[in-house]
Design an enzyme around this catalytic site. Sequence first.
Site, PDB file in Angstrom:
ATOM      1  N   GLY A  48       0.784  -1.222   0.000  1.00  0.00           N
ATOM      2  CA  GLY A  48       0.000   0.000   0.000  1.00  0.00           C
ATOM      3  C   GLY A  48       0.819   1.277   0.000  1.00  0.00           C
ATOM      4  CG  HIS A  49       0.129   6.061   1.155  1.00  0.00           C
ATOM      5  ND1 HIS A  49       0.214   6.750  -0.029  1.00  0.00           N
ATOM      6  CD2 HIS A  49       0.413   6.963   2.142  1.00  0.00           C
ATOM      7  CE1 HIS A  49       0.520   8.020   0.222  1.00  0.00           C
ATOM      8  NE2 HIS A  49       0.670   8.160   1.523  1.00  0.00           N
ATOM      9  CG  PHE A  50       2.906   4.957   5.006  1.00  0.00           C
ATOM     10  CD1 PHE A  50       3.890   5.936   5.038  1.00  0.00           C
ATOM     11  CD2 PHE A  50       1.602   5.335   5.270  1.00  0.00           C
ATOM     12  CE1 PHE A  50       3.579   7.266   5.334  1.00  0.00           C
ATOM     13  CE2 PHE A  50       1.277   6.646   5.570  1.00  0.00           C
ATOM     14  CZ  PHE A  50       2.268   7.625   5.600  1.00  0.00           C
TER      15      PHE A  50
END
Length: 287
Positions: free
Chosen positions: A263-265
């Site tokens: 995901g994003h991180f």
Amino acid sequence: MTHYRTTTIDGLKIFYREAGDPALPALLLLHGFPASSFMYRELIERLAHRFHVIAPDYPGFGHSEAPSVAEFSYTFDNLADVVGKLVDQLGLKSYGLYMQDFGGPVGFRLATRRPDRIDFLVVQNANAYEEGLPDDFWGLARALWKDPSTANYARVREAAMSDEALAWNYTHGVKDVERIDPDNWLLQRALLARPGNKDAMAALLYDYKNNLPLYPVWQAYFRQHQPPTLVVWGANDAIFPPSGAYPYQRDLKRVDFKLLDTGHFALEELGEAIAVHIARFHDALSA
């Protein structure tokens, strides 16, 4: 070993993490929203044997001073000014840039202001293209940009800074939630609880609109200066999806492109793999 340092820039106490021999190539790590240099804690240790690594906290983030919106104008121009002065203070003549999320608008400003200083880029879920701002996620922000009313500020604050949103930032799109350190959002929750800190974050979310007119400037920088670039992008990111990753290949001739199943991180789940990609990429530059 990482050192935890504080310096003063324009009257503000600015915190940064530093590791590695200063004689090694420099790598500047620029964090996202509403994170801090804490997001790079493991990557720093993995790269300190081959880079002089510096990871600052912007004003209002992490361990840096967090003045009120009346005392400091929270804009990306000002964040870039502070980081640029830190770079000068540390005597970094040239450096690589790792950028994630808000790190993109900060880092691309640094790169376009002093392109001669940039050795290479590592782009991890950091956007520079209109294709990377899908309406299904960015609709509330776009409404705020069009109408900065109290009601729209409240909607954006709830969407971006609630306890649920802070945890979701880290857990959406990952393969194994149990590998994600909950200290991330616990720390963010505590920092956002500082008086006026949510107002500072909301001011930056509003100012994000001023990045969009700069996208053509950043893209022109890519085409003219052709910085060697590693794209390591969490493919399951709902905030900055892969639609914003692919266009880098349009403007950059020397780009190493990797979509990662997270995901994003992305560092939280695939930090070891990203460190390997950075080492391999940098070795290829030196060959």
